[in-house]
Design a protein around this motif. Structure first.
Motif, PDB file in Angstrom:
ATOM      1  N   GLY A  87       0.827  -1.197   0.000  1.00  0.00           N
ATOM      2  CA  GLY A  87       0.000   0.000   0.000  1.00  0.00           C
ATOM      3  C   GLY A  87       0.866   1.252   0.000  1.00  0.00           C
ATOM      4  N   GLY A  88       0.175   2.383   0.004  1.00  0.00           N
ATOM      5  CA  GLY A  88       0.899   3.640   0.060  1.00  0.00           C
ATOM      6  C   GLY A  88       1.328   4.198  -1.280  1.00  0.00           C
ATOM      7  N   LYS A  89       0.860   3.591  -2.369  1.00  0.00           N
ATOM      8  CA  LYS A  89       1.236   4.047  -3.700  1.00  0.00           C
ATOM      9  C   LYS A  89      -0.004   4.215  -4.563  1.00  0.00           C
ATOM     10  CE  LYS A  89       5.810   1.832  -3.937  1.00  0.00           C
ATOM     11  NZ  LYS A  89       6.676   0.911  -4.728  1.00  0.00           N
ATOM     12  N   SER A  96       5.453  -3.729 -11.734  1.00  0.00           N
ATOM     13  CA  SER A  96       4.933  -5.029 -12.168  1.00  0.00           C
ATOM     14  C   SER A  96       5.309  -6.125 -11.178  1.00  0.00           C
ATOM     15  CB  SER A  96       5.453  -5.373 -13.567  1.00  0.00           C
ATOM     16  OG  SER A  96       6.861  -5.439 -13.578  1.00  0.00           O
ATOM     17  N   ASP A  97       6.475  -6.008 -10.533  1.00  0.00           N
ATOM     18  CA  ASP A  97       6.870  -6.991  -9.527  1.00  0.00           C
ATOM     19  C   ASP A  97       5.911  -6.976  -8.339  1.00  0.00           C
ATOM     20  OD1 ASP A  97       9.021  -7.842 -11.004  1.00  0.00           O
ATOM     21  OD2 ASP A  97      10.498  -6.635  -9.919  1.00  0.00           O
ATOM     22  N   GLU A  98       5.460  -5.777  -7.964  1.00  0.00           N
ATOM     23  CA  GLU A  98       4.519  -5.665  -6.853  1.00  0.00           C
ATOM     24  C   GLU A  98       3.156  -6.252  -7.225  1.00  0.00           C
ATOM     25  OE1 GLU A  98       6.118  -1.738  -4.463  1.00  0.00           O
ATOM     26  OE2 GLU A  98       5.121  -1.456  -6.397  1.00  0.00           O
ATOM     27  N   VAL A  99       2.746  -6.048  -8.465  1.00  0.00           N
ATOM     28  CA  VAL A  99       1.505  -6.661  -8.940  1.00  0.00           C
ATOM     29  C   VAL A  99       1.614  -8.183  -8.877  1.00  0.00           C
ATOM     30  CG1 VAL A  99      -0.010  -6.987 -10.927  1.00  0.00           C
ATOM     31  CG2 VAL A  99       0.874  -4.706 -10.400  1.00  0.00           C
ATOM     32  N   ASP A 100       2.722  -8.709  -9.393  1.00  0.00           N
ATOM     33  CA  ASP A 100       2.916 -10.156  -9.391  1.00  0.00           C
ATOM     34  C   ASP A 100       2.908 -10.716  -7.971  1.00  0.00           C
ATOM     35  OD1 ASP A 100       3.080 -10.175 -12.134  1.00  0.00           O
ATOM     36  OD2 ASP A 100       5.267 -10.219 -12.193  1.00  0.00           O
ATOM     37  N   ARG A 101       3.542  -9.991  -7.053  1.00  0.00           N
ATOM     38  CA  ARG A 101       3.590 -10.470  -5.669  1.00  0.00           C
ATOM     39  C   ARG A 101       2.199 -10.560  -5.068  1.00  0.00           C
ATOM     40  NH1 ARG A 101       5.481  -7.137  -0.429  1.00  0.00           N
ATOM     41  NH2 ARG A 101       5.106  -8.759   1.111  1.00  0.00           N
ATOM     42  N   MET A 102       1.367  -9.551  -5.272  1.00  0.00           N
ATOM     43  CA  MET A 102       0.014  -9.568  -4.721  1.00  0.00           C
ATOM     44  C   MET A 102      -0.834 -10.665  -5.358  1.00  0.00           C
ATOM     45  SD  MET A 102      -0.402  -7.343  -2.240  1.00  0.00           S
ATOM     46  CE  MET A 102       1.115  -8.187  -1.744  1.00  0.00           C
ATOM     47  N   VAL A 103      -0.715 -10.827  -6.655  1.00  0.00           N
ATOM     48  CA  VAL A 103      -1.475 -11.874  -7.335  1.00  0.00           C
ATOM     49  C   VAL A 103      -1.035 -13.252  -6.842  1.00  0.00           C
ATOM     50  CG1 VAL A 103      -1.899 -12.987  -9.563  1.00  0.00           C
ATOM     51  CG2 VAL A 103      -1.998 -10.493  -9.377  1.00  0.00           C
ATOM     52  N   ASN A 104       0.260 -13.448  -6.689  1.00  0.00           N
ATOM     53  CA  ASN A 104       0.775 -14.757  -6.275  1.00  0.00           C
ATOM     54  C   ASN A 104       0.321 -15.128  -4.868  1.00  0.00           C
ATOM     55  OD1 ASN A 104       2.078 -15.315  -8.665  1.00  0.00           O
ATOM     56  ND2 ASN A 104       4.062 -14.542  -7.991  1.00  0.00           N
ATOM     57  N   TYR A 135     -11.107  -5.759   4.485  1.00  0.00           N
ATOM     58  CA  TYR A 135     -12.214  -4.809   4.371  1.00  0.00           C
ATOM     59  C   TYR A 135     -12.092  -3.992   3.091  1.00  0.00           C
ATOM     60  CZ  TYR A 135     -15.633  -1.372   6.109  1.00  0.00           C
ATOM     61  OH  TYR A 135     -16.727  -0.568   6.282  1.00  0.00           O
ATOM     62  N   VAL A 136     -10.877  -3.661   2.688  1.00  0.00           N
ATOM     63  CA  VAL A 136     -10.656  -2.858   1.488  1.00  0.00           C
ATOM     64  C   VAL A 136     -11.004  -3.629   0.216  1.00  0.00           C
ATOM     65  CG1 VAL A 136      -8.222  -3.485   1.130  1.00  0.00           C
ATOM     66  CG2 VAL A 136      -9.036  -1.206   0.452  1.00  0.00           C
ATOM     67  N   GLY A 137     -11.127  -4.931   0.310  1.00  0.00           N
ATOM     68  CA  GLY A 137     -11.566  -5.714  -0.841  1.00  0.00           C
ATOM     69  C   GLY A 137     -13.028  -5.486  -1.178  1.00  0.00           C
ATOM     70  N   TYR A 147      -3.662  -4.308  -3.763  1.00  0.00           N
ATOM     71  CA  TYR A 147      -3.979  -5.104  -2.580  1.00  0.00           C
ATOM     72  C   TYR A 147      -5.491  -5.331  -2.500  1.00  0.00           C
ATOM     73  CZ  TYR A 147      -4.721  -6.160   2.391  1.00  0.00           C
ATOM     74  OH  TYR A 147      -5.118  -6.727   3.583  1.00  0.00           O
ATOM     75  N   GLY A 148      -6.256  -4.263  -2.609  1.00  0.00           N
ATOM     76  CA  GLY A 148      -7.710  -4.388  -2.540  1.00  0.00           C
ATOM     77  C   GLY A 148      -8.280  -5.205  -3.681  1.00  0.00           C
TER      78      GLY A 148
END
Length: 231
Positions: A87-89, A96-104, A135-137, A147-148
């Motif tokens: 979060g925070g961005k 793209s690495d952060e996207v992959d991490r959340m999806v994984n 909750y943010v989902g 994340y959400g």
């Protein structure tokens, strides 16, 4: 009927709280799954410790379930505390690495847990699974987009599993906390209303209530926004 419990991510702050509650309930066997050495050293010969590898890799998840024996005299229950946070961005700042991490961690891992747990339940009398969303989902916030979004996708997965699971006596629910009272969250939010934060042990009690009524408690999203002390 034998009742067997599986907890994934039992070493974490949430997992430890859930284990402290559920380990005292009436389960015949309890399987604790973690990467690395298990920190929850519990008394009793009904505790099975299992070390796991990255569960976003399907073969690793399939292997993890090899320790679970099935039978028509058994009911299986699973609680997944596994999840990750970025979060925070703003959207345009996320890599793209952060996207992959959340999806994984938030989607792929929990999808494979659902898949292989369902295969085990098919060979038993029935069962239930609980995932940890957020909750943010359900209620979007700024700077928590990926994340959400992955937590929202997890909620969709759970509701679909709840529909499909009727064929095999499997129910699925999800807990969606706002802020969980953990040491890491207290360090992050030093001026927080800690009394209003949901406690890890309380989540364990909620999970047990769901499991105890699993045959009709299905497809629910338990939103945990805030709490108050009873005086």
């Amino acid at each position: 009927m034998n009742k067997e419990l599986l907890i994934f991510g039992s070493n974490g702050a949430l997992g430890s709280g859930v284990v402290s509650v559920l380990s005292k309930k009436n389960f015949n066997n309890i399987y604790l799954f973690n990467q690395g050495e298990n920190k929850n050293k519990l008394d009793g010969n009904n505790i099975v410790y299992t070390q796991i590898d990255d569960l976003s890799i399907e073969d690793n998840t399939k292997k993890a379930f090899d320790v679970v024996k099935t039978g028509k005299d058994k009911l299986l229950f699973l609680f997944s505390t596994i999840g990750g946070y970025i979060g925070g961005k703003n959207i345009w700042e996320i890599s793209s690495d952060e996207v992959d991490r959340m999806v994984n961690i938030n989607i792929k891992t929990n999808f494979y847990l659902a898949k292989y747990f369902a295969q085990k339940v098919k060979e038993c009398a029935g069962g239930s699974i609980i995932f940890t969303a957020a909750y943010v989902g359900i209620h979007p916030e700024k700077t928590k987009s990926i994340y959400g979004a992955t937590k929202a996708a997890l909620i969709h997965l759970v509701k679909t599993l709840a529909l499909e699971g009727k064929e095999i006596n499997l129910t699925a629910n999800v807990i969606a906390p706002f802020i969980i009272d953990t040491p890491a969250n207290r360090e992050w939010e030093t001026s927080g209303d800690y009394e209003g934060w949901i406690k890890t042990e309380e989540i364990g009690e909620i999970a047990f209530d769901i499991f105890n009524k699993f045959n009709f408690y299905n497809s629910n999203v338990i939103e945990l926004k805030t709490r108050f002390e009873l005086k």
